[in-house]
Design an enzyme around this catalytic site. Structure first.
Site, PDB file in Angstrom:
ATOM      1  CB  VAL A  20      -1.013  -0.105   1.089  1.00 18.28           C
ATOM      2  CG1 VAL A  20      -2.072  -0.987   0.934  1.00 18.28           C
ATOM      3  CG2 VAL A  20      -0.304  -0.258   2.510  1.00 18.28           C
TER       4      VAL A  20
ATOM      5  CE  LYS B 102      -1.712  12.881  -1.628  1.00 16.48           C
ATOM      6  NZ  LYS B 102      -1.094  11.932  -0.633  1.00 16.48           N
TER       7      LYS B 102
ATOM      8  N   PRO C  30      -4.065  20.808   1.372  1.00 13.72           N
ATOM      9  CG  PRO C  30      -4.066  22.964   0.902  1.00 13.72           C
ATOM     10  CD  PRO C  30      -4.411  22.076   1.897  1.00 13.72           C
TER      11      PRO C  30
ATOM     12  CB  THR D   5       3.347   9.718   6.931  1.00 12.46           C
ATOM     13  OG1 THR D   5       2.268   8.979   7.611  1.00 12.46           O
ATOM     14  CG2 THR D   5       2.912  11.095   7.219  1.00 12.46           C
TER      15      THR D   5
END
Lengths: 482, 516
Positions: B51, B82, B100, B348
């Site tokens: 993942v 992204k 953002p 993260t």
């Protein structure tokens, strides 16, 4: 709920540069709508005068921004000059001068700093000392300072002069009057006592006592003597710190003179011995003592408590080396205006906690930077041996450990010094990393050395073509009067 | 060839996957010409977590430092751009906000924008704070173009990251690394051998009896922590009292809606669901706490909320949030899940891998003494983990989802003291956490604070002495400029197709190394 703040009433205690600067800047921040009273406006104490006389201002200093004068006008007012850095006279290995000259960092290619390349070369050649010898020519601003040359920064990124970040150095005594005039013109009133409960009390009075975080022992001074030298003498674009047997003196060159402050510890010298040492180190006939007394290097643990905030040398003090006193004051003022309380009912504790955190971090970094040459220098004698044995703060311990081990420059929050400033100071002091970055084992050393060599040649040629600092100042003065 | 034989010259990476191959790629790039031997041991029988498909902007610098071409990488990994993360339902049910990669508005007279916004909001003049953020408005409009190179241009005021197929990223790095001389060893590790003199690990032993010897071992074996924990018993600081989610189900599905330039994290009954749009599929997952919900119910929630048909069975993951007591212990450095896990809420995982690798390169040790290097490494990584933890916890404790036991408990939990101070300072004085070292800068904190309805009660008092109408007008002008600029940009997927269209599946299969 709307929290529109009423016109605030701010009481400032103590005059001098800190008090009048706070008054002028706060008045400006509130666009003249605040009631700002200053109490004790005439109290420009000798200790404070001495602290701020040795004035170094960078372009980003809040004082510089609020004084409202061009560098040229400031230089004229304070009989000063441009400032490229501070020279620690003969503090390095083999009696070398060490420079703190905060220009811009050299461009880094392929993620490898030049000093790592040079360390690898010195290991390969089996000559540790080569590391220091090769690093020093790359310190462009420091070399200009050492050569006594000056030209302004260039906007052309191809020019070595684009690396420059000069400040101005001057006798700051004249600035108190400038800030007082600005404050008074902005409506600041001189008034004894308080008319009402103020929103904020800004206490700028020096405190004649040891501070919570006491640095007298670590930095080796608790007394000072300030002297003024008059007469023609060299005027390089840097100030100096000269070691003495039992202390050290800062020398700020001025046009037609110099300001000297000698710092020493009372356990090593009596006042009389110190004064004699000052005279011995200077052209006696021209030197006159202005003031002397105790000094309390260190900082308050919580300078802002309740609605009272301490500013200036009473809150934090490190002496005039590298213009530290003015740097501390500028940072205090800058921090205060970004955390100004919003009026009655505003949450003062969160602002005071943040203020105290920021100014403590700033002070600690400057203290560590200043402490570094005391613990790693080439000086000898009982005073200096004792200085080297002083305990050092954890952050400095970490920085030193990593640099000595592998030339790594550790980044820590809120540090006003950039990595290359630490690098120049450490290499100047003759600290040689035991290792180099292993990545350099995989690069073409000859090609890298050719690149660095070309850079040094460009630096040589640029410096050679510059006027001396004195000539530059003379030409500037001629343009101003012409 | 190294002239300083003292440096470690034999590194063994235990485990492939994203962490293992990122480490191999970085070490081979940095030390490939130094004579340092790098070996990676992995087993095709052991799956990777795979993942961590969403990233932070920092990864661009990591890739650039390794000489990886961005366009090529994006095509190979079916990547999309992204601009941030959309959080749905983390404040009140039905609300959403985007965190953002970029700042909000502009300062005025040296006063930070959020103070201006607070003043105008209290006066009823401000729009949603996101309307002053270019990347948020781009994301909401599903538009994208590369940032303008001119730092003065409005279109330069955002950063970007990628959403990619992490297994393809690992495969690409595997190819690169092996080309650079990394030796890949297939095999299952059964145990480690230690040096009788030093107690350090000297080799890992494979099922077939072969031994892979090394001076330094990088443990990328995932949650198991094959060396750092199973062998060295380093210990783990359990943070599940702060971040109690302990399970996840991951499943890809076919896309049916727009593939926007942002990741989505939607709050669910006892956790949250991610949506990461790639070029060829949507990555989905449900992170939850097993104390509050059964695995079956969690799976049902995930499947019910897929936007298209699932294209695989949900894959379960089990974890405990926290960090290894020492990420570098002896001659073992743990990178990736073996070092700690803080759940994927703010993407993260890969960032922490990257930080671990960067620190290892900086502190690459010698054979004789690693203690100082390890101490510095552990200090650096501890700070990174702690700061990320506070930021993640903020999302949970600041929820307003009343009546759901998980969320009620999260609101009432004991906050980390460091976080409590940060929130109080923002609410009462508009102070935003600011530090030089760490993944999340002030705009990130501002986004989550305001997004979850934590707004300052006061603003910088200097604003009351400036022209409020002029400030309002300047803010409105900025908002219009942003809206106008967004309208000029292409639709995200149109830009992606023109810039970095995903490689054909057949090409990817042909290029994959056998184990992947």
């Amino acid at each position: 709920m709307t929290r529109k703040s009423p016109s605030p009433y701010i009481q400032i205690l103590g005059g001098g540069l800190a008090g009048w600067s706070a008054a002028a800047i706060l008045a400006e921040q509130f666009s003249g709508t605040a009631a700002i009273h200053i109490d004790g406006a005439q109290e420009d104490t000798p200790a404070e005068s001495a602290a701020y006389a040795h004035m170094i201002l960078g372009g980003e200093s809040i004082l510089m921004q609020h004084i409202g004068m061009t560098p040229a006008d400031l230089i004229t007012l304070g009989r000063g000059g441009f400032w490229l850095g501070t020279c620690f006279e003969k503090w390095g290995a083999k009696g070398r001068n060490v420079y703190h000259a905060p220009g811009e960092a050299l461009p880094v290619k392929d993620g490898l700093s030049a000093h790592q390349i040079l360390r690898r070369l010195s290991v390969q050649e089996g000559k540790d000392g080569l590391f220091t010898d090769l690093c020093l020519p790359l310190a462009f601003q420091a070399r200009m300072a050492a050569a006594g040359k000056f030209s302004p920064p260039s906007a052309d990124r191809q020019s070595p002069r684009s690396l420059l970040r000069p400040g101005v150095a001057l006798d700051g005594s004249a600035l108190t009057a400038v800030m007082r005039d600005k404050a008074m013109a902005s409506g600041v009133r001189v008034a004894a006592g308080m008319e009402d409960e103020p929103l904020l009390i800004v206490d700028c009075r020096p405190q004649e006592k040891a501070k919570d975080i006491d640095c007298r022992q670590a930095l080796g001074f608790d007394r000072y003597v300030t002297l003024r030298l008059e007469g023609a003498m060299p005027h390089p674009p840097h100030d100096s710190i000269r070691p003495l047997d039992n202390g050290w003196m800062t020398i700020l060159p001025l046009q037609g003179g110099a300001l000297i402050t000698l710092y020493y510890h009372s356990s090593h010298w009596t006042d009389a011995q110190a004064k004699q040492a000052a005279y011995d180190a200077l052209p006696e006939s021209a030197a006159a003592i202005i003031t002397s007394g105790p000094i309390y290097p260190g900082r308050m643990e919580r300078p802002w408590q309740g609605n009272s905030v301490h500013l200036g040398v009473g809150a934090a003090q490190l002496g005039s080396a590298m213009g530290a006193e003015v740097t501390l004051l500028s940072h205090q003022l800058e921090t205060l205006i970004t955390l100004l309380p919003g009026g009655k009912g505003d949450d003062m504790p969160s602002k005071s906690a943040e203020y105290n955190r920021r100014v403590a971090a700033h002070f600690d970094h400057i203290r560590d930077f200043l402490h570094l040459p005391f613990v790693r220098n080439g000086l000898t004698g009982p005073y200096w041996e004792q200085a080297k044995k002083q305990a050092i703060a954890p952050d400095l311990h970490r920085r030193l450990g990593q640099f000595e081990r592998r030339g790594l420059l550790v980044m820590i929050d809120d540090d006003p010094f950039e990595k290359h400033s630490w690098l120049e100071m450490m290499t100047g002091l003759g600290i040689i990393p035991a290792l180099y970055d292993h990545v350099t084992d995989g690069v073409d050393l000859s090609a890298k050395m050719r690149d660095l060599g070309s850079m040094v040649v460009a630096f040589d040629q640029t410096i050679a073509a510059m006027p001396t600092h004195e000539d530059f100042l003379a030409q500037m003065a001629a343009r101003m009067t012409g | 060839m190294s002239i300083n034989a003292n440096f470690v010259n034999n590194v063994v990476i235990v485990g492939g996957g994203t962490a293992g191959w990122m480490t191999a790629a970085a070490l081979s790039h940095k030390f490939g010409n130094t004579g340092t031997q790098i070996t990676l041991v992995e087993s095709a029988e052991i799956g990777t977590v795979g993942v961590g498909e969403a990233t932070l902007p920092h990864i661009r610098f990591f890739n650039a430092a390794m000489g990886i071409d961005e366009t090529d990488l994006m095509a190979r990994t079916q990547a999309t751009f992204k601009l941030g993360i959309e959080f749905c339902g983390w404040g009140k049910e039905g609300e959403s906000y985007i965190h953002p990669f970029g700042d909000y508005g502009e300062p005025h007279n040296g006063i930070a924008f959020h103070h201006l916004w607070t003043q105008q909001r209290l006066a009823g003049n401000a729009k949603r704070i996101c309307e002053y953020s270019l990347p948020v408005m781009m994301a909401e409009a599903n538009r994208y173009a590369m940032p303008d190179a001119d730092p003065n241009a409005l279109l330069s005021t955002f950063g970007y990251a990628y959403q990619f197929d992490a297994s393809l990223y690992a495969a690409h790095l595997s190819q690169l690394s092996q080309k650079r001389g990394v030796k890949r060893v297939e095999g299952k590790i059964t145990h480690a051998k230690r040096s009788a003199d030093t107690g350090r690990i000297s080799a890992v032993v494979l099922e077939n009896g072969a031994q892979v010897e090394g001076d330094l071992f990088v443990d990328c074996s995932g949650f198991r922590g094959l060396l750092i924990e199973q062998e060295l018993k380093t210990g783990y600081e359990d943070w599940s009292h702060y971040l109690p989610c302990n399970r996840a189900l991951a499943v890809p599905c076919e896309p049916s809606g727009p593939i926007g330039p942002y990741t989505r994290a939607t709050a669910r009954k006892a956790g949250w669901q991610w949506r990461i749009p790639l070029q060829h599929r949507i990555g989905n997952g449900h992170v939850y706490c097993s104390d509050y919900i059964s695995d079956d119910e969690a799976a049902a929630i995930l499947i019910d909320n897929l936007e298209g048909p699932a294209i695989a069975e949900p894959r379960p993951l089990f974890f405990k949030t926290g960090r290894r007591n020492k990420l570098w212990n002896g001659n073992v450095v743990s990178i990736g899940l073996s070092g700690g896990f803080l759940e994927p809420l703010e993407s993260t995982s890969i960032h922490l891998i990257q930080q671990g690798i960067t620190a290892l390169v900086e502190l690459f040790p010698t054979q004789d003494s690693m203690e100082e290097d390890a101490a510095e490494y552990n200090a650096m990584m501890r700070l990174e983990f702690d700061r990320v933890r506070d930021f993640l916890v903020l999302h949970y404790v600041a929820n307003q989802r009343e009546g759901e036991k998980f969320w009620d408990d999260m609101r009432r939990m004991e906050w980390p003291a460091s976080l409590k101070e940060k929130v109080a300072a923002f609410v009462h004085s508009g102070i935003i956490p600011s530090y030089d070292v760490g993944a999340f800068l002030p705009p990130s904190w501002l986004a989550v604070f305001v997004g979850q309805n934590i707004v300052p009660q006061a603003y910088d008092p200097r604003l009351d002495h400036l022209d409020s109408a002029a400030i309002a007008s300047s803010m409105e002008e900025r908002r219009r400029q942003i809206a106008d600029a967004v309208n000029t940009l292409p639709v995200h997927m149109d830009f992606v197709r023109g810039h970095c269209p995903g490689a054909m599946v057949a090409e990817m299969v042909a290029e994959k190394i056998p184990s992947l």
